[in-house]
Design an enzyme around this catalytic site. Sequence first.
Site, short mmCIF file in Angstrom:
data_model
loop_
_atom_site.label_atom_id
_atom_site.label_comp_id
_atom_site.label_asym_id
_atom_site.label_seq_id
_atom_site.Cartn_x
_atom_site.Cartn_y
_atom_site.Cartn_z
N ASP A 236 1.00 -1.00 -0.04
CA ASP A 236 -0.59 0.13 0.39
C ASP A 236 1.15 1.00 0.47
OD1 ASP A 236 -2.97 0.74 1.72
OD2 ASP A 236 -2.36 1.66 0.66
C1 GLC Z 1 -4.39 4.27 0.03
C2 GLC Z 1 -5.34 3.33 0.06
C3 GLC Z 1 -5.26 1.85 -1.19
C4 GLC Z 1 -5.39 2.88 -2.01
C5 GLC Z 1 -3.41 3.49 -2.57
C6 GLC Z 1 -3.16 4.30 -3.54
O1 GLC Z 1 -3.86 5.11 0.96
O2 GLC Z 1 -5.34 2.71 1.54
O3 GLC Z 1 -6.18 1.57 -1.37
O4 GLC Z 1 -5.04 1.98 -3.51
O5 GLC Z 1 -3.52 4.37 -1.57
O6 GLC Z 1 -3.94 5.79 -3.42
#
Ligand code: GLC
Length: 738
Positions: A236
């Site tokens: 993430d």
């Molecule tokens: C965020 C989310 C994830 C998302 C990523 C990119 O913090 O947890 O679901 O795809 O960052 O935006």
Amino acid sequence: MNDTSCWKGAVMNIDQILIDMTLEEKVKLLCGKDAWHINGVERLGVPEILITDGPHGLRLSEGLDHSKTVPATALPVEAGIAATWNPQLVKIAAKAVGRECQHYNVSVLLGPGVNGKRSPLGGRNFEYYSEDPYLTGKIASAFINGIQEEGVGACLKHFAGNEQETRRFMIDAVIDERTFHEIYLAPFKMAIDQSNPWTMMGAYNKVRGTHACESKELLEDILRDKYGYDGLIMSDWSAVVNKVETVKNGLDLEMPGPQERDQQLIDAVESGILKIEDVNKHARRVLELIKKATENNKTVEVDWKGHHEIAVRLAEESMVLLKNDGVLPLYTHEKVAVIGSFAKNPRFQGGGSSHMNPQQLDIPLNEIAKLGKVVYADGYEAEYTSEGLIREAVEAVKDADKVVIFTGTTEMLESEGFDRADMKIPSDHLKLIKSIAEVHNRIVVVLNCGSAVETYDFEGVSRALLQSWLPGQGGGLAVANLLYGKSNPSGRLSETFPVRIEHNPSYGAFPGTKKEVVYSEGILTGYRYYDTKKMPVQYPFGYGLSYSSFSYSNLIVDVGRLAVYVNVRNTSGIAGREVVQVYIKDVDSYEFRPEKELKGFNKIYLEPDEEKTVMIQLDEDAFAYYLTHLGKFAVESGDFIIKVGSSSRNIHVEKRIHIDSNVDVREMPTLEDTVKDWLEDPRTKDRMNQMMEQMDIDEYSPHYGIMVGMPMTKVLWFYQMQGASDEDIQKVEGMLCY
Ligand code: GLC
């Protein structure tokens, strides 16, 4: 420049590219180029690729200005998508999103999220499908298959144990083995088995003490070894804490980039801390993803109108009619007062990384006004109202035949990044509803929220209640069509609406302490808890009304084929859709199991008075559950009850069946177990009886009751206490050991 056309038709020879790459180039691949690009290898002609959010519609920033995103079709949020119980329709919608990704040259869409819903307070519950792992897995698989059929990768997220927003970057999710596999990992496994997502995303949080993105247990032992997953695993965004540990333990790609940690990896390889084989393995997976993306890249012209129609249909099938005393449908000759600024400024999506720019946006008020005679008042602004706004609203309803009030949550109350404080609608909205109820008694309430809300405060004054979720760009037309009966409600709740938050099994254990959150409710989450504990709920899992009515009969279970057949008749004069749900109950399980578990469903369309024999196919593992001492799922021989109904609480027909399994799920009794355990287990019963014969003890002997409760380690002592000779004790000891 994200131009993958240079590889159109060419074939990337990954083995050769890996041979030609330097260590620096390999290490560079293991981290994103920027927020949304994965590095290529320019020297070798390997292109970079573009990946981006979001799970219910493309969120692509124009350049690096994240405040501006390209126009794309906004579907209902996941909670609503799951409430359609219609995998076929979900797949059609996902294909539309996939085509839009191709149109914008996006190779991977960062979704869907399949985390669980321990509590209705989860800030991202709107962005996850269901409290039930089976429904979640089925809908997620349909979505992923749809996206990937268009040559765009999906990203199954957030692996795993990410069921809250509070302290999500550091909280440690403490989940027992059985709960982990049976509830929170199950949707991931089903989606991997049934749709094989190109990529997955590791979660921010820790799981059982280790950050998910550096957990060998999660990334290697479970995902690679147990599930056989062979796609790319990314972090993430900013979830990587110990870069070397992530590379060592299975993470392929850190996002976003750049992170200036390449030298750290190079040093680790050169000093032997990190094996070059690990770097090669992860670099290979990045190259494989780029190869797949380039080979599937295609030019697509988008049918925006057609995609909007799909969004409307999905929204219509997602909305759940929770209550209706006949006040709905509305009629075109009626004067309807529409109250609430959500009708004018629709709540169509949640807050956070899924937030997007809809290609168009139906306004509920406008769509309702096309179908009937409408007056309107704001009633409130966001969470707040005023005496003036209330006065206007009360005035507006004065000579209306019916009143439709829009309420629900706002992005200040429900979003990624924080959990909800409670399950209530804004207190000012409640104040408005009650003020209107003083002067009008034909009130319909439309809810805009991504997760359950407490409704007891306004149930009494609502003659109809429509859960519209956060319904995407087509929600305005969808809600108008349903209110006026141009469409027949067919959504079913994808999560229980408890009477109040205190009834929820995670209450008091959500969101945990500063360090950890213990999933103390175990497998009894959602309806598994409420139905097992026979607790009242406001609206049960799987529940939803229709303008039609249906009857069930003639249940047949073909155990060999794992197929369930039931006749369903539309007993009304209105064509409609019914969701036939199949739950199982394990009658005499070795370990405790919930009162019922969803294991199949089928959404069917029936003309007035039409009857169909509906077949629901169960999965191979439909009767299995996770046994920690075996370290796997297993089916136990014994009786099950197949329960078929229109919600977890509305079971219409059921049948008891017997399942034979060749797996003995019971643990082999040990010396730590009791005499009773040894007498009851067929594998030790004879030996125990022989020992008791030798000791001349039976159920009529004094202290028999005390003895059977003793661990086997005490039997010799007990025998000695009965005056046994050394010789006799040795005989029994010999029987104990063989
Ligand atoms: C965020 C989310 C994830 C998302 C990523 C990119 O913090 O947890 O679901 O795809 O960052 O935006």
